[in-house]
Design a protein around this motif. Structure first.
Motif, mmCIF file in Angstrom:
data_model
loop_
_atom_site.group_PDB
_atom_site.id
_atom_site.type_symbol
_atom_site.label_atom_id
_atom_site.label_comp_id
_atom_site.label_asym_id
_atom_site.label_seq_id
_atom_site.Cartn_x
_atom_site.Cartn_y
_atom_site.Cartn_z
ATOM 1 N N ARG A 1 0.834 -1.205 0.000
ATOM 2 C CA ARG A 1 0.000 0.000 0.000
ATOM 3 C C ARG A 1 0.874 1.263 0.000
ATOM 4 N NH1 ARG A 1 -5.351 -0.045 0.985
ATOM 5 N NH2 ARG A 1 -5.288 2.020 1.923
ATOM 6 N N ALA B 1 2.204 1.692 -3.450
ATOM 7 C CA ALA B 1 1.155 2.193 -4.346
ATOM 8 C C ALA B 1 0.879 3.671 -4.114
ATOM 9 C CB ALA B 1 -0.131 1.389 -4.142
ATOM 10 N N GLY B 2 1.247 4.177 -2.933
ATOM 11 C CA GLY B 2 0.969 5.577 -2.624
ATOM 12 C C GLY B 2 -0.367 5.768 -1.945
ATOM 13 N N LEU B 3 -0.979 4.681 -1.491
ATOM 14 C CA LEU B 3 -2.279 4.791 -0.822
ATOM 15 C C LEU B 3 -2.123 5.252 0.620
ATOM 16 C CD1 LEU B 3 -3.969 1.581 -2.251
ATOM 17 C CD2 LEU B 3 -4.709 3.938 -2.628
ATOM 18 N N PRO C 1 -1.274 7.875 -5.238
ATOM 19 C CA PRO C 1 -1.390 6.806 -6.242
ATOM 20 C C PRO C 1 -1.201 7.367 -7.641
ATOM 21 C CG PRO C 1 -3.268 6.773 -4.742
ATOM 22 C CD PRO C 1 -2.517 8.029 -4.452
ATOM 23 N N ASP C 2 -0.695 6.507 -8.501
ATOM 24 C CA ASP C 2 -0.496 6.931 -9.888
ATOM 25 C C ASP C 2 -0.782 5.730 -10.779
ATOM 26 O OD1 ASP C 2 1.149 9.260 -11.502
ATOM 27 O OD2 ASP C 2 1.282 7.263 -12.411
ATOM 28 N N PRO C 3 -1.456 5.963 -11.898
ATOM 29 C CA PRO C 3 -1.826 4.815 -12.749
ATOM 30 C C PRO C 3 -0.633 4.074 -13.356
ATOM 31 C CG PRO C 3 -2.545 6.907 -13.705
ATOM 32 C CD PRO C 3 -2.110 7.202 -12.327
ATOM 33 N N ARG D 1 1.630 2.880 -11.500
ATOM 34 C CA ARG D 1 1.858 1.816 -10.512
ATOM 35 C C ARG D 1 0.506 1.173 -10.208
ATOM 36 N NH1 ARG D 1 4.226 6.181 -8.171
ATOM 37 N NH2 ARG D 1 2.534 6.351 -6.676
ATOM 38 N N VAL D 2 0.276 0.032 -10.796
ATOM 39 C CA VAL D 2 -1.029 -0.592 -10.655
ATOM 40 C C VAL D 2 -0.960 -1.740 -9.658
ATOM 41 C CG1 VAL D 2 -2.838 -1.838 -11.861
ATOM 42 C CG2 VAL D 2 -1.766 0.115 -12.925
ATOM 43 N N VAL D 3 -1.973 -1.823 -8.802
ATOM 44 C CA VAL D 3 -1.995 -2.834 -7.761
ATOM 45 C C VAL D 3 -3.030 -3.902 -8.081
ATOM 46 C CG1 VAL D 3 -2.127 -3.190 -5.269
ATOM 47 C CG2 VAL D 3 -1.599 -0.919 -6.181
ATOM 48 N N PHE E 1 -4.890 -6.225 -5.801
ATOM 49 C CA PHE E 1 -5.045 -6.423 -4.361
ATOM 50 C C PHE E 1 -5.300 -7.886 -4.024
ATOM 51 C CE2 PHE E 1 -6.027 -1.967 -4.947
ATOM 52 C CZ PHE E 1 -5.382 -1.375 -3.870
ATOM 53 N N ASP F 1 -7.613 -9.059 -2.196
ATOM 54 C CA ASP F 1 -9.033 -9.306 -2.375
ATOM 55 C C ASP F 1 -9.410 -8.699 -3.738
ATOM 56 O OD1 ASP F 1 -11.665 -9.676 -2.028
ATOM 57 O OD2 ASP F 1 -11.958 -8.161 -0.481
ATOM 58 N N GLY G 1 -9.853 1.420 -15.363
ATOM 59 C CA GLY G 1 -8.690 2.300 -15.422
ATOM 60 C C GLY G 1 -8.705 3.189 -16.665
ATOM 61 N N ARG H 1 -7.974 -6.294 -14.965
ATOM 62 C CA ARG H 1 -8.231 -4.883 -14.710
ATOM 63 C C ARG H 1 -6.925 -4.113 -14.510
ATOM 64 N NH1 ARG H 1 -11.534 -3.991 -9.406
ATOM 65 N NH2 ARG H 1 -9.603 -4.808 -8.553
ATOM 66 N N ASN I 1 -3.944 -1.430 -17.944
ATOM 67 C CA ASN I 1 -3.404 -0.087 -17.793
ATOM 68 C C ASN I 1 -1.940 0.043 -18.189
ATOM 69 O OD1 ASN I 1 -5.735 1.344 -16.419
ATOM 70 N ND2 ASN I 1 -5.532 -0.591 -15.336
ATOM 71 N N ASP J 1 -9.744 2.793 -3.117
ATOM 72 C CA ASP J 1 -8.335 2.465 -3.336
ATOM 73 C C ASP J 1 -8.105 1.995 -4.767
ATOM 74 O OD1 ASP J 1 -7.789 3.095 -0.746
ATOM 75 O OD2 ASP J 1 -7.686 1.038 -0.014
ATOM 76 N N ILE J 2 -8.990 1.076 -5.196
ATOM 77 C CA ILE J 2 -8.863 0.547 -6.560
ATOM 78 C C ILE J 2 -8.882 1.693 -7.568
ATOM 79 C CG2 ILE J 2 -10.023 -0.814 -8.343
ATOM 80 C CD1 ILE J 2 -9.325 -2.741 -6.328
ATOM 81 N N ALA J 3 -9.905 2.518 -7.457
ATOM 82 C CA ALA J 3 -10.071 3.585 -8.443
ATOM 83 C C ALA J 3 -8.905 4.571 -8.377
ATOM 84 C CB ALA J 3 -11.394 4.305 -8.216
ATOM 85 N N ARG J 4 -8.449 4.863 -7.166
ATOM 86 C CA ARG J 4 -7.353 5.830 -7.047
ATOM 87 C C ARG J 4 -6.075 5.296 -7.674
ATOM 88 N NH1 ARG J 4 -6.658 6.810 -1.118
ATOM 89 N NH2 ARG J 4 -5.013 8.237 -1.725
ATOM 90 N N THR J 5 -5.778 4.020 -7.463
ATOM 91 C CA THR J 5 -4.557 3.489 -8.083
ATOM 92 C C THR J 5 -4.687 3.439 -9.593
ATOM 93 O OG1 THR J 5 -5.346 1.227 -7.849
ATOM 94 C CG2 THR J 5 -3.895 2.048 -6.114
ATOM 95 N N LEU J 6 -5.915 3.457 -10.099
ATOM 96 C CA LEU J 6 -6.086 3.427 -11.555
ATOM 97 C C LEU J 6 -6.190 4.832 -12.142
ATOM 98 C CD1 LEU J 6 -8.517 0.403 -11.894
ATOM 99 C CD2 LEU J 6 -6.076 0.457 -12.333
ATOM 100 N N GLY J 7 -5.959 5.833 -11.320
ATOM 101 C CA GLY J 7 -5.886 7.187 -11.843
ATOM 102 C C GLY J 7 -7.192 7.958 -11.831
ATOM 103 N N PHE K 1 -14.616 11.376 -10.664
ATOM 104 C CA PHE K 1 -14.854 9.969 -10.991
ATOM 105 C C PHE K 1 -15.210 9.187 -9.733
ATOM 106 C CE2 PHE K 1 -13.747 5.602 -11.978
ATOM 107 C CZ PHE K 1 -14.152 5.457 -13.287
#
Ligand code: ATP
Ligand code: MG
Lengths: 262, 339
Positions: free
Chosen positions: A63, A66-68, A86-88, A90-92, A94, A96, A112, A158, A162, B236-242, B247
């Motif tokens: 995390r 990822a920058g979260l 977060p930045d696209p 760097r895709v995670v 997860f 779950d 994305g 998913r 990206n 979290d998911i959406a944020r990591t995807l930009g 949005f």
């Protein structure tokens, strides 16, 4: 697939540097130290696996990458710049799968591209990603109609859509049966070889770590410290029966304190 | 294997006539029983003279209508032997049967025996009489009520939704709106009635305000709680995807909150019915609520029953409509409650 997106054949993965990263949570009023001065240098296009006991702080570390979340102490850098959000690129994936239940598999995978306004121009990538994870026939299914393994594959698609330069994988194959798992491991390796992103993989599976990664980082119990580092420079595809592989596997088990277990 | 078993129709569980073997036979016997029940209503109405000194104009007409319905039901029952489509009537057959018996009993104790006091308990043909003779004013009432309800409800629902999203999303909006909502929200909208009727320029606009208020409160609270309940992993998911903030609100928070929003919309609709009737009775002097009030004032109980029946159909129809809308919009959800 991703190679086609990349357009060139040079190594395009990004570097990752962790400098004395420590992290603490507050748990019932008490500070709960989770990461203890983790330092790590990941080169461009490298594949690094992280192994460690459950609850030691692996997901927490990812995390941060990822920058979260921001670390309590220390610094994380990519391409020499501090990771702040977060930045696209760097895709995670997860632990779950967390698909959006109100979206079909197709539009979950499209997430994305949609968020970045690329859906119109890069639509075909979604089909490619679905084919790669073997979910072509389920594009119009809703998440509640998928099995656990299928959901995990959808989550992988998913992320792949990206075209990341750093792919962060938190036990992405954890819920797959052993056959699908082996197929997806092979797929991941060839994907990584083709598109040469940098990969950071957390797994519980020692063999998986050694099959995929060039370097395996073994973490201690919580708070996690780097306990050992095992380098595997064998060429791909790797074979579990290979004597060197067996030797490395024993070495990793010893680092995990499980020398008698296997 | 199991799918084959599932495909075998098992209407015995669905219809009340579970003791017959083939579904066609069952459909026929069920349908004919219903036709017989309605024939009884018709015969009883037509051949048993009304109690002397009562003058129900539509006794004959009511009997003919029931007889015609009985005939149609009998034809449908025979059609069911050949055409599967008609067998669907089987599902409602027990209800139609019970309804026939109820009408027969009602007819007997009112028009025929006069056991129940008039004018409080008119016979069915009296209600038919109202619908036929006074349909103009009833239609006017329906139109007035619908206009008021629709305006107030849509206004309240839209404002409630926007407010709910704002509170759920923005800390600042939450800080300012939340206390107001907590203080004023639980107050029944009808408590504003006296104030509203002199503050607003017309009783129509006052009623719209009241209905919007009654709708808006539950919609706000449930939208807010829906937005607050969205799993942080979704963000979290959406944020990591930009994803941008926009949005996150439009494509993550709102769709994830929709099941809650619909609970609010249902509660708001129920509230709005209550406020509508009260507002019409006390202020607007139009609509079905006003008609009820008027009927009661003139001891026109048959008119009151007719208006009540119409209202029940309309309210139930609106709730059904909202359920349909939700089922369509939230088809991704498992285990939706069927209405
Ligand atoms: N938000 C949080 N607040 C408080 N404690 C947390 C939080 N998130 C994680 N923890 C704690 O941090 C520790 C590490 O959690 P983490 O999820 O990183 O473990 P992990 O190594 O990924 O485990 P696993 O292999 O089982 O997934 C755990 O003890 C957990 O209880
Ligand atoms: Mg974890």
């Amino acid at each position: 697939m991703v190679a086609a997106m990349a357009g060139d054949h040079s190594v395009r993965g990004s570097t990752l540097t962790l400098r004395e990263v420590s992290h603490r949570f507050n748990f019932e009023g008490q500070p709960l130290p989770v990461l203890d001065r983790i330092s790590l240098q990941v080169g461009r296009g490298e594949f690094v696996a992280i192994l460690g006991p459950s609850g030691c702080g692996k997901s927490t570390l990812l995390r941060l990458v990822a920058g979260l979340d921001t670390p309590t102490a220390g610094a994380l850098l990519t391409e020499g710049r501090e990771i702040e959000a977060p930045d696209p690129s760097r895709v995670v994936v997860f632990q779950d799968p967390t698909l959006y239940p109100w979206r079909t598999v197709w539009s979950n995978v499209a997430l994305g591209l949609e968020a970045r306004g690329l859906l119109r121009t890069h639509r075909e990538r979604i089909e490619d990603a679905l084919r790669l994870v073997g979910l072509t026939g389920f594009a119009n299914a809703y998440p509640h109609q998928l099995s656990g393994g299928m959901a995990q594959r959808a989550a992988l698609a998913r992320a792949l859509v990206n075209d990341p330069t750093l792919l962060i994988l938190d036990e992405p194959l954890g819920q797959l049966d052993s056959l699908t798992r082996i197929a997806m491991q092979t797929e991941l390796v060839s994907l990584w070889q083709r598109s040469s992103f940098t990969a950071l993989l957390v797994t519980h599976d020692v063999e998986e770590a050694l099959l995929l990664a060039g370097r395996v980082i073994v973490l201690s119990d919580r708070p996690a410290r780097i306990k050992a580092e095992v380098v595997n420079s064998q060429p791909y595809p790797r074979h579990r029966g290979n004597p060197h592989f067996v030797k490395l596997r024993r070495e990793v088990f010893e680092h995990l304190g499980l020398e008698d277990a296997w | 294997m199991s799918s084959v078993i599932d495909e075998v129709p098992r209407p015995s569980e669905k219809s009340g006539f579970g003791f017959f073997e083939s579904s066609a036979t069952r459909s026929l016997i069920g349908g004919l029983s219903v036709a017989v029940a309605w024939s009884i209503v018709a015969a009883l109405t037509a051949f048993w003279p009304d109690k002397p000194e009562s003058d129900w104009v539509y006794t004959g007409g009511f009997a003919i209508a029931c007889g015609a319905l009985a005939l149609a039901l009998a034809l449908a029952a025979f059609a069911g032997v050949r055409f599967v489509a008609f067998q669907r009537l089987q599902r409602v057959a027990p209800w139609l049967f019970a309804l026939g018996l109820f009408l027969a009993a009602w007819e007997a104790v009112t028009a025929k025996l006069g056991l129940l006091p008039l004018p409080f308990f008119p016979p069915p043909q009296a209600i038919v009489e109202v619908v036929i003779d006074d349909w103009g004013r009833l239609a006017e009432g329906i139109f007035a009520s619908a206009r008021l309800l629709a305006t107030g409800y849509f206004l309240g629902a839209a404002l409630g939704f926007v407010t709910g999203v704002a509170i759920g999303w923005s800390r600042l909006a939450g800080y300012w709106i939340h206390p107001v909502l907590r203080f004023i929200g639980p107050l029944p909208a009808t408590a504003w009635l006296p104030l509203a009727f002199f503050v607003f320029p017309s009783s129509f606009s006052a009623s719209i305000f009241l209905i919007a208020l009654a709708t808006g409160f539950p919609v706000t609270v449930l939208t807010w709680s829906g937005v607050a309940c969205v799993k942080s992993a979704y963000y979290d998911i959406a944020r990591t995807l930009g994803a941008t903030q926009r949005f996150l609100v439009l494509k993550v928070a709102i769709p994830a909150a929709m099941p809650h929003v619909f609970v609010g919309l249902f509660m708001g609709l129920g509230n709005s019915f209550a406020v509508l009737v009260v507002a019409e009775m006390l202020g607007v002097k139009a609509g079905l609520g006003w008609y009820l009030q008027w009927a009661q004032g003139w001891a026109a109980y048959a008119n009151m029953y007719a208006a009540l029946l119409l209202m029940a159909f309309l309210c139930s129809g609106l709730i059904t409509l909202l359920f349909r809308f939700r089922d369509r919009l939230l088809s991704w959800q498992k285990g939706l409650v069927r209405w």
